[in-house]
Design an enzyme around this catalytic site. Structure first.
Site, PDB file in Angstrom:
ATOM      1  CG  ASP A   9       4.932   7.940   7.087  1.00  0.00           C
ATOM      2  OD1 ASP A   9       4.670   8.727   6.167  1.00  0.00           O
ATOM      3  OD2 ASP A   9       4.068   7.244   7.655  1.00  0.00           O
ATOM      4  CG  LEU A  10       3.134  13.652   9.822  1.00  0.00           C
ATOM      5  CD1 LEU A  10       3.886  14.071  11.072  1.00  0.00           C
ATOM      6  CD2 LEU A  10       2.693  14.904   9.045  1.00  0.00           C
ATOM      7  CG  ASP A  11      -0.519  11.464   8.129  1.00  0.00           C
ATOM      8  OD1 ASP A  11      -0.296  12.295   9.017  1.00  0.00           O
ATOM      9  OD2 ASP A  11      -1.060  11.752   7.052  1.00  0.00           O
ATOM     10  CB  THR A  17      -3.399  12.050  10.882  1.00  0.00           C
ATOM     11  OG1 THR A  17      -2.293  11.477  10.204  1.00  0.00           O
ATOM     12  CG2 THR A  17      -2.931  13.190  11.750  1.00  0.00           C
ATOM     13  CE  LYS A  45      -3.605   3.211   8.524  1.00  0.00           C
ATOM     14  NZ  LYS A  45      -3.303   2.255   9.585  1.00  0.00           N
ATOM     15  CB  SER A 114       5.088  13.238   5.391  1.00  0.00           C
ATOM     16  OG  SER A 114       3.685  13.275   5.280  1.00  0.00           O
ATOM     17  CB  ALA A 115       2.351  11.046   1.080  1.00  0.00           C
ATOM     18  CE  LYS A 145       5.955   8.551   1.974  1.00  0.00           C
ATOM     19  NZ  LYS A 145       5.524   8.563   3.377  1.00  0.00           N
ATOM     20  CD  GLU A 169       6.129   5.113   5.028  1.00  0.00           C
ATOM     21  OE1 GLU A 169       5.060   4.611   5.422  1.00  0.00           O
ATOM     22  OE2 GLU A 169       6.176   6.173   4.407  1.00  0.00           O
ATOM     23  CG  ASP A 170       1.862   4.281   8.729  1.00  0.00           C
ATOM     24  OD1 ASP A 170       2.484   5.046   7.964  1.00  0.00           O
ATOM     25  OD2 ASP A 170       0.631   4.314   8.859  1.00  0.00           O
TER      26      ASP A 170
HETATM   27  P1  B16 Z   1      -2.803  15.055   2.762  1.00  0.00           P
HETATM   28  P2  B16 Z   1       2.251  10.003   5.351  1.00  0.00           P
HETATM   29  C1  B16 Z   1      -0.041  10.387   4.034  1.00  0.00           C
HETATM   30  O1  B16 Z   1       0.889  10.790   4.985  1.00  0.00           O
HETATM   31  C2  B16 Z   1      -1.199   9.612   4.638  1.00  0.00           C
HETATM   32  O2  B16 Z   1      -0.759   8.383   5.161  1.00  0.00           O
HETATM   33  C3  B16 Z   1      -2.222   9.344   3.578  1.00  0.00           C
HETATM   34  O3  B16 Z   1      -3.317   8.634   4.115  1.00  0.00           O
HETATM   35  C4  B16 Z   1      -2.684  10.675   2.966  1.00  0.00           C
HETATM   36  O4  B16 Z   1      -3.600  10.443   1.918  1.00  0.00           O
HETATM   37  C5  B16 Z   1      -1.458  11.427   2.448  1.00  0.00           C
HETATM   38  O5  B16 Z   1      -0.531  11.612   3.496  1.00  0.00           O
HETATM   39  C6  B16 Z   1      -1.815  12.776   1.886  1.00  0.00           C
HETATM   40  O6  B16 Z   1      -2.242  13.592   2.928  1.00  0.00           O
HETATM   41  O7  B16 Z   1      -4.214  14.951   2.285  1.00  0.00           O
HETATM   42  O8  B16 Z   1      -2.671  15.606   4.161  1.00  0.00           O
HETATM   43  O9  B16 Z   1      -1.917  15.780   1.783  1.00  0.00           O
HETATM   44  O10 B16 Z   1       1.822   8.719   5.958  1.00  0.00           O
HETATM   45  O11 B16 Z   1       3.055   9.860   4.080  1.00  0.00           O
HETATM   46  O12 B16 Z   1       2.886  10.949   6.350  1.00  0.00           O
HETATM   47 MG    MG Z   2       2.179   6.909   7.045  1.00  0.00          MG
END
Ligand code: B16
Ligand code: MG
Length: 217
Positions: A9-11, A17, A45, A114-115, A145, A169-170
């Site tokens: 996962d990224l964030d 972030t 998240k 990542s999302a 997700k 994943e977090d």
């Molecule tokens: P964006 P991850 C997710 O990233 C974040 O955890 C989540 O808080 C955010 O809403 C989502 O990405 C979408 O992000 O607005 O940059 O497209 O944790 O799946 O890496």
């Molecule tokens: Mg995350």
């Protein structure tokens, strides 16, 4: 033994972030008169931008037209990207760079899962874009997700069976997605949120090369 690999996962796993998402959403919440705290931010998240907005609106019982939703999401993302633009290598979470280099040097497959639709910009900002040969992000999926789509596409890119993928994943939504994909899951964070994970670590600093080797065996 069949080959195994990692999906990151990224964030919250590679970079933190969540604080920037929070500040950018908070401004919108203030505009709309919605009480939005850091605790509420936990609910966002791992979930997509659209779903995040829905959650924020439901907290304040606010209804918007689709046009307004699009406009507010765009504005939120511009604010978010202004924070992201200030990121550099020092924003990589503890132990992650070392682990990625180890995996790369040892030809152990890994992908991003990542999302976020901003994943590439973030990876570039922290100088990790080159190291990832496989990236699956919010631009590649139609179902967010906890739907397993993002991880299943990553497994395909890595040419690994889902059961041979280890997801880091977090977010609770991400752990659920990994479970639905029949992958091994490692939660980074609190038991309270991530109790469903197969393995739980309090922070990325615990995700050492030795620990990763253990997961592969
Ligand atoms: P964006 P991850 C997710 O990233 C974040 O955890 C989540 O808080 C955010 O809403 C989502 O990405 C979408 O992000 O607005 O940059 O497209 O944790 O799946 O890496
Ligand atoms: Mg995350």
């Amino acid at each position: 033994m069949e080959e195994k690999g990692f999906i990151f996962d990224l964030d919250g796993v590679i970079v933190d972030t969540a604080k920037f998402h929070y500040l950018a959403w908070k401004e919108l919440a203030n505009q709309l008169g919605v009480n939005f705290t850091e605790e509420h931010n936990e609910l966002l998240k791992g979930v997509s931008r659209g779903k995040s907005l829905e959650i924020l609106l439901s907290l304040g019982d606010v209804t918007l037209t689709d046009f307004e939703k699009e406009k507010y999401m765009k504005e939120k993302n511009i604010r978010y990207l202004a924070y992201v633009a200030k990121m550099d290598e020092s924003d990589i979470l503890s132990g992650i760079k070392e682990l990625l280099l180890f995996l790369k040097q040892n030809n152990i497959p890994f992908s991003l899962g990542s999302a976020s639709k901003n994943a590439r910009v973030i990876l570039e900002g922290v100088n990790l874009l080159e190291i990832f040969t496989a990236i699956v992000d919010g631009n590649d999926v139609s179902k967010a997700k906890p739907n397993p789509e993002v991880f299943l596409i990553a497994a395909e890119k890595l040419k690994l069976k889902p059961e041979n993928c280890i997801v880091i994943e977090d977010a609770a939504a991400g752990i659920e997605a990994a479970k639905r994909a029949k992958m091994v899951s490692v939660g980074i964070g609190e038991e309270e949120m991530l109790g469903a994970a197969d393995f739980l670590l309090s922070s990325t600093s615990k995700l050492t090369i030795e620990y990763a080797k253990g997961l592969l065996n």
